[in-house]
Design a protein around this motif. Sequence first.
Motif, PDB file in Angstrom:
ATOM      1  N   ILE A 110       0.868  -1.177   0.000  1.00 47.14           N
ATOM      2  CA  ILE A 110       0.000   0.000   0.000  1.00 47.14           C
ATOM      3  C   ILE A 110       0.903   1.224   0.000  1.00 47.14           C
ATOM      4  O   ILE A 110       1.729   1.388   0.902  1.00 47.14           O
ATOM      5  CB  ILE A 110      -0.920   0.033   1.235  1.00 47.14           C
ATOM      6  CG1 ILE A 110      -1.822  -1.204   1.280  1.00 47.14           C
ATOM      7  CG2 ILE A 110      -1.763   1.299   1.243  1.00 47.14           C
ATOM      8  CD1 ILE A 110      -2.634  -1.323   2.565  1.00 47.14           C
ATOM      9  N   LEU A 111       0.766   2.057  -1.021  1.00 47.86           N
ATOM     10  CA  LEU A 111       1.524   3.302  -1.123  1.00 47.86           C
ATOM     11  C   LEU A 111       0.550   4.472  -0.962  1.00 47.86           C
ATOM     12  O   LEU A 111      -0.405   4.597  -1.731  1.00 47.86           O
ATOM     13  CB  LEU A 111       2.233   3.396  -2.478  1.00 47.86           C
ATOM     14  CG  LEU A 111       2.852   4.757  -2.838  1.00 47.86           C
ATOM     15  CD1 LEU A 111       3.938   5.144  -1.839  1.00 47.86           C
ATOM     16  CD2 LEU A 111       3.406   4.740  -4.260  1.00 47.86           C
ATOM     17  N   VAL A 112       0.792   5.302   0.041  1.00 47.78           N
ATOM     18  CA  VAL A 112      -0.052   6.478   0.281  1.00 47.78           C
ATOM     19  C   VAL A 112       0.770   7.710  -0.079  1.00 47.78           C
ATOM     20  O   VAL A 112       1.760   8.028   0.586  1.00 47.78           O
ATOM     21  CB  VAL A 112      -0.520   6.550   1.748  1.00 47.78           C
ATOM     22  CG1 VAL A 112      -1.426   7.757   1.952  1.00 47.78           C
ATOM     23  CG2 VAL A 112      -1.240   5.258   2.139  1.00 47.78           C
ATOM     24  N   LYS A 113       0.346   8.393  -1.125  1.00 48.17           N
ATOM     25  CA  LYS A 113       1.094   9.561  -1.592  1.00 48.17           C
ATOM     26  C   LYS A 113       0.801  10.799  -0.748  1.00 48.17           C
ATOM     27  O   LYS A 113      -0.211  10.854  -0.042  1.00 48.17           O
ATOM     28  CB  LYS A 113       0.756   9.830  -3.061  1.00 48.17           C
ATOM     29  CG  LYS A 113       1.327   8.801  -4.024  1.00 48.17           C
ATOM     30  CD  LYS A 113       1.188   9.253  -5.469  1.00 48.17           C
ATOM     31  CE  LYS A 113       1.916   8.328  -6.431  1.00 48.17           C
ATOM     32  NZ  LYS A 113       1.828   8.797  -7.819  1.00 48.17           N
ATOM     33  N   PRO A 114       1.669  11.809  -0.810  1.00 49.79           N
ATOM     34  CA  PRO A 114       1.423  13.050  -0.072  1.00 49.79           C
ATOM     35  C   PRO A 114       0.071  13.651  -0.476  1.00 49.79           C
ATOM     36  O   PRO A 114      -0.277  13.688  -1.654  1.00 49.79           O
ATOM     37  CB  PRO A 114       2.581  13.952  -0.510  1.00 49.79           C
ATOM     38  CG  PRO A 114       3.656  13.012  -0.930  1.00 49.79           C
ATOM     39  CD  PRO A 114       2.968  11.837  -1.536  1.00 49.79           C
ATOM     40  N   GLY A 115      -0.682  14.074   0.498  1.00 46.74           N
ATOM     41  CA  GLY A 115      -1.988  14.675   0.217  1.00 46.74           C
ATOM     42  C   GLY A 115      -3.133  13.685   0.231  1.00 46.74           C
ATOM     43  O   GLY A 115      -4.301  14.088   0.233  1.00 46.74           O
ATOM     44  N   ALA A 116      -2.830  12.381   0.240  1.00 48.10           N
ATOM     45  CA  ALA A 116      -3.903  11.372   0.249  1.00 48.10           C
ATOM     46  C   ALA A 116      -4.369  11.148   1.689  1.00 48.10           C
ATOM     47  O   ALA A 116      -4.271  10.042   2.239  1.00 48.10           O
ATOM     48  CB  ALA A 116      -3.407  10.078  -0.374  1.00 48.10           C
ATOM     49  N   GLN A 117      -4.912  12.203   2.284  1.00 51.55           N
ATOM     50  CA  GLN A 117      -5.337  12.138   3.675  1.00 51.55           C
ATOM     51  C   GLN A 117      -6.598  11.292   3.831  1.00 51.55           C
ATOM     52  O   GLN A 117      -7.333  11.061   2.882  1.00 51.55           O
ATOM     53  CB  GLN A 117      -5.580  13.553   4.214  1.00 51.55           C
ATOM     54  CG  GLN A 117      -4.383  14.491   4.090  1.00 51.55           C
ATOM     55  CD  GLN A 117      -3.203  14.070   4.959  1.00 51.55           C
ATOM     56  OE1 GLN A 117      -3.282  13.131   5.730  1.00 51.55           O
ATOM     57  NE2 GLN A 117      -2.074  14.777   4.824  1.00 51.55           N
ATOM     58  N   LYS A 118      -6.810  10.856   5.072  1.00 43.27           N
ATOM     59  CA  LYS A 118      -7.973  10.022   5.433  1.00 43.27           C
ATOM     60  C   LYS A 118      -8.009   8.710   4.637  1.00 43.27           C
ATOM     61  O   LYS A 118      -9.076   8.172   4.349  1.00 43.27           O
ATOM     62  CB  LYS A 118      -9.279  10.803   5.261  1.00 43.27           C
ATOM     63  CG  LYS A 118      -9.347  12.068   6.101  1.00 43.27           C
ATOM     64  CD  LYS A 118     -10.713  12.712   6.054  1.00 43.27           C
ATOM     65  CE  LYS A 118     -10.738  14.015   6.846  1.00 43.27           C
ATOM     66  NZ  LYS A 118     -10.347  13.807   8.279  1.00 43.27           N
ATOM     67  N   THR A 119      -6.847   8.223   4.301  1.00 39.61           N
ATOM     68  CA  THR A 119      -6.749   6.916   3.642  1.00 39.61           C
ATOM     69  C   THR A 119      -7.023   5.798   4.646  1.00 39.61           C
ATOM     70  O   THR A 119      -6.541   5.842   5.776  1.00 39.61           O
ATOM     71  CB  THR A 119      -5.342   6.736   3.041  1.00 39.61           C
ATOM     72  OG1 THR A 119      -5.227   7.544   1.871  1.00 39.61           O
ATOM     73  CG2 THR A 119      -5.080   5.279   2.660  1.00 39.61           C
ATOM     74  N   ASP A 120      -7.770   4.813   4.213  1.00 40.71           N
ATOM     75  CA  ASP A 120      -8.011   3.611   5.007  1.00 40.71           C
ATOM     76  C   ASP A 120      -7.535   2.417   4.193  1.00 40.71           C
ATOM     77  O   ASP A 120      -8.178   2.008   3.232  1.00 40.71           O
ATOM     78  CB  ASP A 120      -9.508   3.480   5.327  1.00 40.71           C
ATOM     79  CG  ASP A 120      -9.810   2.288   6.238  1.00 40.71           C
ATOM     80  OD1 ASP A 120      -8.890   1.511   6.527  1.00 40.71           O
ATOM     81  OD2 ASP A 120     -10.978   2.139   6.642  1.00 40.71           O
ATOM     82  N   GLY A 121      -6.391   1.878   4.561  1.00 44.89           N
ATOM     83  CA  GLY A 121      -5.820   0.744   3.827  1.00 44.89           C
ATOM     84  C   GLY A 121      -5.703  -0.486   4.718  1.00 44.89           C
ATOM     85  O   GLY A 121      -5.096  -0.429   5.789  1.00 44.89           O
ATOM     86  N   TYR A 122      -6.291  -1.572   4.271  1.00 42.48           N
ATOM     87  CA  TYR A 122      -6.308  -2.815   5.063  1.00 42.48           C
ATOM     88  C   TYR A 122      -5.710  -3.934   4.236  1.00 42.48           C
ATOM     89  O   TYR A 122      -6.040  -4.096   3.057  1.00 42.48           O
ATOM     90  CB  TYR A 122      -7.750  -3.160   5.449  1.00 42.48           C
ATOM     91  CG  TYR A 122      -7.916  -4.493   6.152  1.00 42.48           C
ATOM     92  CD1 TYR A 122      -7.576  -4.646   7.498  1.00 42.48           C
ATOM     93  CD2 TYR A 122      -8.433  -5.595   5.473  1.00 42.48           C
ATOM     94  CE1 TYR A 122      -7.746  -5.857   8.151  1.00 42.48           C
ATOM     95  CE2 TYR A 122      -8.605  -6.823   6.119  1.00 42.48           C
ATOM     96  CZ  TYR A 122      -8.261  -6.941   7.455  1.00 42.48           C
ATOM     97  OH  TYR A 122      -8.431  -8.147   8.096  1.00 42.48           O
ATOM     98  N   GLN A 123      -4.836  -4.711   4.875  1.00 46.26           N
ATOM     99  CA  GLN A 123      -4.182  -5.808   4.153  1.00 46.26           C
ATOM    100  C   GLN A 123      -4.014  -6.993   5.101  1.00 46.26           C
ATOM    101  O   GLN A 123      -3.491  -6.842   6.206  1.00 46.26           O
ATOM    102  CB  GLN A 123      -2.819  -5.345   3.642  1.00 46.26           C
ATOM    103  CG  GLN A 123      -2.021  -6.388   2.890  1.00 46.26           C
ATOM    104  CD  GLN A 123      -0.586  -5.936   2.675  1.00 46.26           C
ATOM    105  OE1 GLN A 123       0.317  -6.320   3.417  1.00 46.26           O
ATOM    106  NE2 GLN A 123      -0.359  -5.109   1.669  1.00 46.26           N
TER     107      GLN A 123
END
Length: 426
Positions: free
Chosen positions: A320-333
């Motif tokens: 899971i890659l969360v880029k700058p600005g991708a706030q409030k991301t919910d990543g589940y693995q």
Amino acid sequence: MALAQIKIDATSERLAALEMPQGGWSGAARADALARLQAMGLPSRRDEYWKYTRPDTLVQAKAPEAAVLETDEKPVFSGMDRLKIVFIDGVFDAAASDDFALEGVSIERLADTSADIHWAQGLYGVLETAGQDPVERALAALNTAYATDGVLIHVTGKPSKPISLIYRHVSTSSDAILHHVVKVDAGAEVTVLENGPAAARFNKCMEVDIADGAKFHHVRTQGRDHERRAATHMFARLGTESVFKSFTLTANGVMTRNECVIELTGDDAHATVAGAALGDGDFHHDDTIFITHDAVNCESRQVFKKVLRNGATGVFQGKILVKPGAQKTDGYQISQSLLLDEDSQFLAKPELEIYADDVACSHGSTSGAIDEEALFYLRSRGVPKGPATDLLTLSFLAEAVEEIEDEALAEEITERLAAWLSRRRS
């Protein structure tokens, strides 16, 4: 000999055995893919993302022999109302396929579209190219360059039934390369099914572009083919408030590598990739997933379960890659394996790379044996050991199957899992 030269030689030998389709709107994309492929070379075991999986049989010039499995088992999805599109060893079978006419969608074959301009021109090879960064995916580039056929699906509404891609294997030395493109317009929704033994060696790519508010559902089964060697690639791009859901059931096969590369580019998008794998003996199964969050308030789920026995091997590589600005991301693995003996193995490489501070991301990976207490409980109530083990195995796989939104499809997948387990006891 240096690794770079070994890869160059292997690539040249593989390409010499292929013939690239010429002309038409896909010509520029094919030429670009070929140039990229020649620059990167086909994968080897020494590449970082192939260290758990030996790609030899996928890259050698001649397809390995694979016996054609004769079975009386009813094909999966056969009881459903669906639009059937059939390929035999990578060749379209018009007689076995339905008419492509279906309200809310237009469907064409890649091999039939030789004009200089086509809507798919803006997608063919585009998502595959984007998916090469930061990890090279040479087999996907080979597919874009040399795919002989596939389907181009443009969804403008909500078709009344699923589109079913059926693969059949009749030649012991077939080498199939298919490339599908799916464009889902804003507010549209479609379900794509895939099943069947495709070929002795199969290289398939599917590019899916999901516009704002659109939904794409995908359920695939890979089974009924004990000697299959396959590399599949799915590239998806999600718009605002769009949905992507994909589930794969894999049973049997000598070597299977399923890659999925997803980019969430619109706010409030949702992506789910799930899979259940059942391996027995000479079985190697690899799920490699890369999900990029590049928008606000998006959710992604990766749920993979593998049941392995008699020396089978399972691999999971998920990022899971969360880029700058991708706030409030919910990543589940989550990736888990159930090892039914001491000879099997599960190799996992979960990854998180986060450049935003308001996120909720998690990953977990476990391996274990059957719960002896639960098994004892079932046996003490009169359930024989074999059926009791099957019940616990189905319970283990349930979390992945539950990601299928359509209840009828989920029920059929569960029935297939139960049948596979039952056959292994007989």
